[in-house]
Design a protein around this motif. Sequence first.
Motif, mmCIF file in Angstrom:
data_model
loop_
_atom_site.group_PDB
_atom_site.id
_atom_site.type_symbol
_atom_site.label_atom_id
_atom_site.label_comp_id
_atom_site.label_asym_id
_atom_site.label_seq_id
_atom_site.Cartn_x
_atom_site.Cartn_y
_atom_site.Cartn_z
ATOM 1 N N ALA A 16 0.769 -1.034 -0.029
ATOM 2 C CA ALA A 16 0.103 -0.051 -0.003
ATOM 3 C C ALA A 16 0.888 1.311 -0.047
ATOM 4 N N ASP A 17 0.450 2.200 -0.760
ATOM 5 C CA ASP A 17 0.946 3.534 -0.782
ATOM 6 C C ASP A 17 0.187 4.407 0.242
ATOM 7 N N VAL A 18 0.690 5.564 0.786
ATOM 8 C CA VAL A 18 0.295 6.164 1.817
ATOM 9 C C VAL A 18 0.476 7.786 1.804
ATOM 10 N N THR A 19 -0.181 8.708 1.606
ATOM 11 C CA THR A 19 0.076 9.961 1.646
ATOM 12 C C THR A 19 -0.280 10.725 3.033
ATOM 13 N N VAL A 20 0.470 11.401 3.600
ATOM 14 C CA VAL A 20 0.090 12.205 4.942
ATOM 15 C C VAL A 20 0.077 13.580 4.885
ATOM 16 N N SER A 21 -1.087 14.247 5.019
ATOM 17 C CA SER A 21 -0.975 15.769 4.850
ATOM 18 C C SER A 21 -1.424 16.387 6.140
ATOM 19 N N SER A 22 -0.952 17.446 6.065
ATOM 20 C CA SER A 22 -1.324 18.543 7.521
ATOM 21 C C SER A 22 -1.531 19.736 7.175
ATOM 22 N N ALA A 23 -2.439 20.347 7.969
ATOM 23 C CA ALA A 23 -2.901 21.855 7.833
ATOM 24 C C ALA A 23 -1.634 22.670 8.339
ATOM 25 N N HIS A 24 -1.499 24.045 7.769
ATOM 26 C CA HIS A 24 -0.239 24.627 8.177
ATOM 27 C C HIS A 24 -0.559 25.907 8.456
ATOM 28 N N ASP A 25 0.153 26.851 9.009
ATOM 29 C CA ASP A 25 -0.196 27.936 9.645
ATOM 30 C C ASP A 25 -0.293 29.089 8.634
ATOM 31 N N GLU A 26 0.144 28.924 7.530
ATOM 32 C CA GLU A 26 -0.032 29.725 6.300
ATOM 33 C C GLU A 26 -1.284 29.368 5.774
ATOM 34 N N ARG A 82 -0.884 20.621 3.326
ATOM 35 C CA ARG A 82 0.399 20.320 2.688
ATOM 36 C C ARG A 82 0.894 18.867 2.883
ATOM 37 N N THR A 83 1.395 18.036 1.652
ATOM 38 C CA THR A 83 2.005 16.917 1.967
ATOM 39 C C THR A 83 2.983 16.756 3.114
ATOM 40 N N ILE A 84 3.099 16.139 4.077
ATOM 41 C CA ILE A 84 4.261 15.943 5.017
ATOM 42 C C ILE A 84 5.053 14.650 5.016
ATOM 43 N N ALA A 85 4.208 13.793 4.777
ATOM 44 C CA ALA A 85 5.165 12.386 4.486
ATOM 45 C C ALA A 85 4.536 11.372 3.432
#
Length: 150
Positions: free
Chosen positions: A121-131, A135-138
């Motif tokens: 399996a492939d996984v994309t982890v995204s996170s909200a940012h202050d700006e 964005r994709t973080i991992a």
Amino acid sequence: MSKTNGTVDPAELQRIVDSHDFLSWLGLAVETAERGSVELTMADDDRFRNPFPGDQGPIHGGITATLVDTASGFVLRTTFDDPLEATLTTTDLDVSYLEPATGNVRIEAEVVRAGGTMGVADVTVSSAHDEGGERTIAVGRATYRLFRDA
């Protein structure tokens, strides 16, 4: 497990999260689940952050790796006739960290291949940012041993 047109009831996978001490502590939410694809979310929580002196650090990389591993297992479960009764175990886990996670997190997993005994399996982890925005973080990939005859 309930399936309609390839859709897996996210509430049934959520029960796995809710009954597991560590996953429930993370507050994971199963947003969508269908054969070969799942989306999870995790709310930002100070308990998950690195201890940076005088500043609020990013979410610990071990949490991010756990999210990749967990989402991989969940998405590979969707390839079983009965995802709730599936037996599988991680054999390889790779996580590439791209940026620090600093807010709410979204995890998207897709099956690359699910054979008789091995799954990837492939996984994309995204996170909200202050700006603003997300964005994709991992990104990560996990290989699992699938016990279809168990």
